[in-house]
Design a protein around this motif. Structure first.
Motif, short mmCIF file in Angstrom:
data_model
loop_
_atom_site.label_atom_id
_atom_site.label_comp_id
_atom_site.label_asym_id
_atom_site.label_seq_id
_atom_site.Cartn_x
_atom_site.Cartn_y
_atom_site.Cartn_z
N LYS A 157 32.61 38.68 48.83
CA LYS A 157 33.74 39.47 49.32
C LYS A 157 34.09 39.07 50.75
N GLU A 165 40.40 46.73 39.84
CA GLU A 165 41.69 46.05 40.02
C GLU A 165 41.54 44.53 40.10
N SER A 166 40.35 44.06 40.46
CA SER A 166 40.15 42.61 40.62
C SER A 166 39.67 41.96 39.33
N ARG A 168 45.25 39.51 41.31
CA ARG A 168 45.81 40.54 42.19
C ARG A 168 45.03 40.72 43.47
N LYS A 169 43.85 40.16 43.55
CA LYS A 169 42.99 40.32 44.73
C LYS A 169 42.54 38.95 45.22
#
Length: 674
Positions: free
Chosen positions: A341, A367-368, A24-25
């Motif tokens: 990142k 979320e990642s 999702r990331k």
């Protein structure tokens, strides 16, 4: 363009059913215990997009073998690795390359491509390892559609240069990557340089000048003559008659192979080679090489003379890194994650990492994260981290909780408590009950809060069992029936059947209207207290336990009264009027303690015995006027195991029996249970 899903079937620990991994990331983290399949997922990407044949090779051991299967009896096996790649609106550069192979789910939805590796192993009498056939395809139908024979289009080799993977293994060997050899990072960096012919000619001429200068030295000639003379005495082969000492200037590539990186400290004249660095610095320098490659590719792609570059920048670079924490001091991990990142935010880059260290996980967005676990069938299962709705108060709480207690992701069992007191007490009880939390991979997390149902949902989604110890808070605002109702509501939120939770002794189910009013139910006498305790006991079936009647601090005080009364500094302790000589003063002191303990000026403590109300004076002294954890540490450290077990509150026996039951107890656990 980014990989949005990775689907694996029959590869290593991934079973015969497809496992779909949603990324999702731009930075995705695979977490879980050792041997859960994290590295296998990274290697799946390497098999699909590796730059060399060695990286893309499929071996016999890559094919999954089930828990109860006999490998000698298997005659044929298949595996597949597929990615879905989505294109952002801004990514126009990549579209022309893949347009003819794109698919779409619906008219108003985004285009994407599917790339799949399929491999088949067949047993062979000719070769011991069997025969393996590997094919790569574009899948030209949308996901979920039935595939026809013409749904697969061969994946051309020239497309491989458009998608590259940089695989950083758990064991870093930067010295190998500093060699100018095909497949190494340094090779890929230096191949970006446009080595023009006039430069090479000038370079060779300079090397020749150096060689001639050496030959002009009398001492050098003496050395060469001596070596040649002795060499000719050892053999008579005309092909190797003469020796020549010098710097090779005939091959520019050979000179590049001699390149080295050295490190020059300030204030000394000594240079350090890569092999002289410690393991941590070697690991970080490996990451440095990776970042440098990506940086060089990006800068050269921005040059006007891009067509003259030997190899153009790929449209997508996947950085797959195993255990970035390896050999690196914890205080430096923040820098590592920050750099990763930054790489992930680049238009043409995507980062996928694996880790089983809380120090890494707490620095990532939940979320990642994707959680890997091995099922009872020894197959990898991948689950998303389940969080409440964004921007809600519950979302902020749970996100903060998993940041502060990332160990829950790696636990076989999570024990959830209200706060710091539970943490201290469980830490001591581990020794007493002979159940080592570390040895059994049990994590204690003080997350008992009004959002505990979201923690339950998160752990249920990850298939991690959990036990919860809450305060009953009888006679406190919202306590008693309110606490029971709260727990039942939370269980309903995680899809426990209402009829199971609200079944009454006569077999009927508590009506919804009565349940909605449960928090208002009165406690006037012993029958009401018994009724409340019956509901409390019914929740043990769901591994929810309560510190009865108030909280854990009061529970410990009532069971180990003398020990807590002794835990005072010299000349310290609460000022208690003499019960006989100053009856009114003692009564006022007790009533004040009850109001403070129950946190209400209207509190009377009518459901508590006189002895319990008098103990509230000590409760105020120890747990409202001083630090709770420090008091428990002092008391429990001065008690022997036998003294603790003798008066152990029954709820702890219940909790540790539940722990033993969940973990399928070893002999140690059986001993504690007995």
């Amino acid at each position: 363009m980014k990989i949005s899903t990775l689907t694996i079937k029959g590869f290593k620990s991934f079973g015969p059913q497809e496992t779909r991994i949603t990324l999702r990331k731009n930075l995705a983290a695979f977490i879980g215990l050792n041997s859960a399949g994290k590295t296998s997922a990274l290697e799946a990407l390497k098999r699909l997009f590796g730059s060399s044949l060695a990286e893309r090779e499929i071996y016999r051991e890559d094919f999954h073998i089930g828990k109860d299967e006999n490998s000698d009896e298997i005659t044929e096996r298949e595996l597949s690795i597929e990615v879905r790649i989505d294109f952002t609106e801004e990514e126009q550069e990549a579209v022309p390359h893949f347009f003819s192979n794109m698919v779409v789910d619906d008219m108003d939805m985004d285009l994407y491509i599917r790339i799949r590796l399929e491999a088949t192993w067949k047993k062979s009498d000719m070769t011991p390892q069997g025969e393996i056939e590997i094919k790569n395809y574009f899948i030209k139908v949308p996901e979920g559609s039935t595939e026809q024979p013409d749904s697969k289009q061969p994946f051309p080799n020239h497309f491989r240069s458009l998608i590259q993977i940089l695989y950083v293994p758990a064991i870093r060997r930067p010295a190998e990557q500093l060699k100018y050899a095909s497949g190494t990072i340094l090779y890929r960096v230096l191949r970006k340089i446009n080595w023009k012919d006039d430069f090479k000619e000038e370079f060779d001429a300079k090397i020749e000048e150096i060689n001639e200068a050496f030959k002009g030295l009398p001492e050098f000639a003496t050395v060469q003559t001596s070596i040649t003379g002795f060499w000719q005495q050892f053999h008579k082969d005309e092909r190797y008659r003469d020796t020549q000492i010098g710097f090779s200037g005939s091959d520019f590539e050979t000179v590049l192979k001699r390149l080295e990186v050295s490190f020059n400290p300030t204030g000394t004249h000594k240079s350090f080679g890569i092999d002289e660095l410690g393991e941590g610095y070697r690991s970080m320098f490996y990451l440095t090489l990776v970042c440098s490659l990506l940086d060089v590719e990006e800068k050269m792609a921005d040059t006007e003379d891009e067509e003259s570059i030997g190899v153009n920048r790929p449209l997508l670079t996947i950085l797959a890194i195993e255990e970035p924490e390896n050999h690196i001091a914890p205080q430096l991990l923040g820098r590592v994650i920050k750099i990763l990142k930054t790489i992930a935010e680049k238009e043409n880059s995507q980062v996928v990492l694996s880790s089983h260290t809380p120090a890494i996980i707490k620095r990532l967005d939940p979320e990642s994260i994707l959680h890997f676990r091995i099922t009872e069938n020894y197959e990898t299962e991948v689950n998303k981290i389940k969080l409440p709705v964004k921007k809600s108060e519950a979302y902020k709480y749970v996100k903060e909780a998993v940041h502060n207690y990332p160990e829950i992701y790696f636990a076989r069992l999570v024990v959830i408590g209200e706060g710091d007191s539970e943490a201290v007490i469980f830490n001591r009880l581990m020794e007493v009950m002979n159940v080592d939390f570390d040895d059994n991979i049990i994590t204690f997390a003080p997350l008992g809060h009004r959002f505990v149902n979201h923690i339950w949902k998160l752990l249920d989604a990850l298939k991690i069992p959990h036990i919860t110890l809450l305060d009953l808070d009888r006679e406190r605002e919202g306590g008693g029936w309110g606490r029971v109702k709260y727990a039942i509501e939370q269980l309903l939120e995680v899809n426990v059947e209402k009829k199971d939770l609200l079944e009454l002794k006569d077999g009927s189910v508590l009506p919804d209207e009565d349940f909605r009013k449960m928090h208002t139910w009165s406690i006037k006498d012993k029958d009401d207290i018994k009724k409340l305790n019956d509901w409390v006991n019914s929740l043990k079936e769901y591994n929810i336990f309560y510190s009865v009647p108030l909280d854990l601090d009061f529970l410990m005080l009532t069971h180990y009264t003398d020990a807590y009364k002794k835990a005072i500094p010299k000349g310290g302790g609460p000022e208690i009027p003499d019960k006989e000589k100053n009856e009114q003063g003692f009564k006022d002191k007790t009533e004040g303690a009850v109001k403070a303990t129950l946190k209400s000026e209207k509190a009377t403590g009518f459901t508590y015995s006189q002895a319990e109300k008098e103990l509230m004076i000590w409760y105020n002294y120890h747990f409202l006027g001083r630090g709770k954890p420090s008091t428990h540490i002092e008391v429990l450290s001065n008690m022997t195991d036998e003294e603790i077990i003798k008066d152990l509150p029954p709820v702890f026996n219940d909790v540790f029996n539940a722990i033993s039951s969940i973990l399928k107890p070893t002999s140690k656990n059986e001993k504690s249970k007995a």
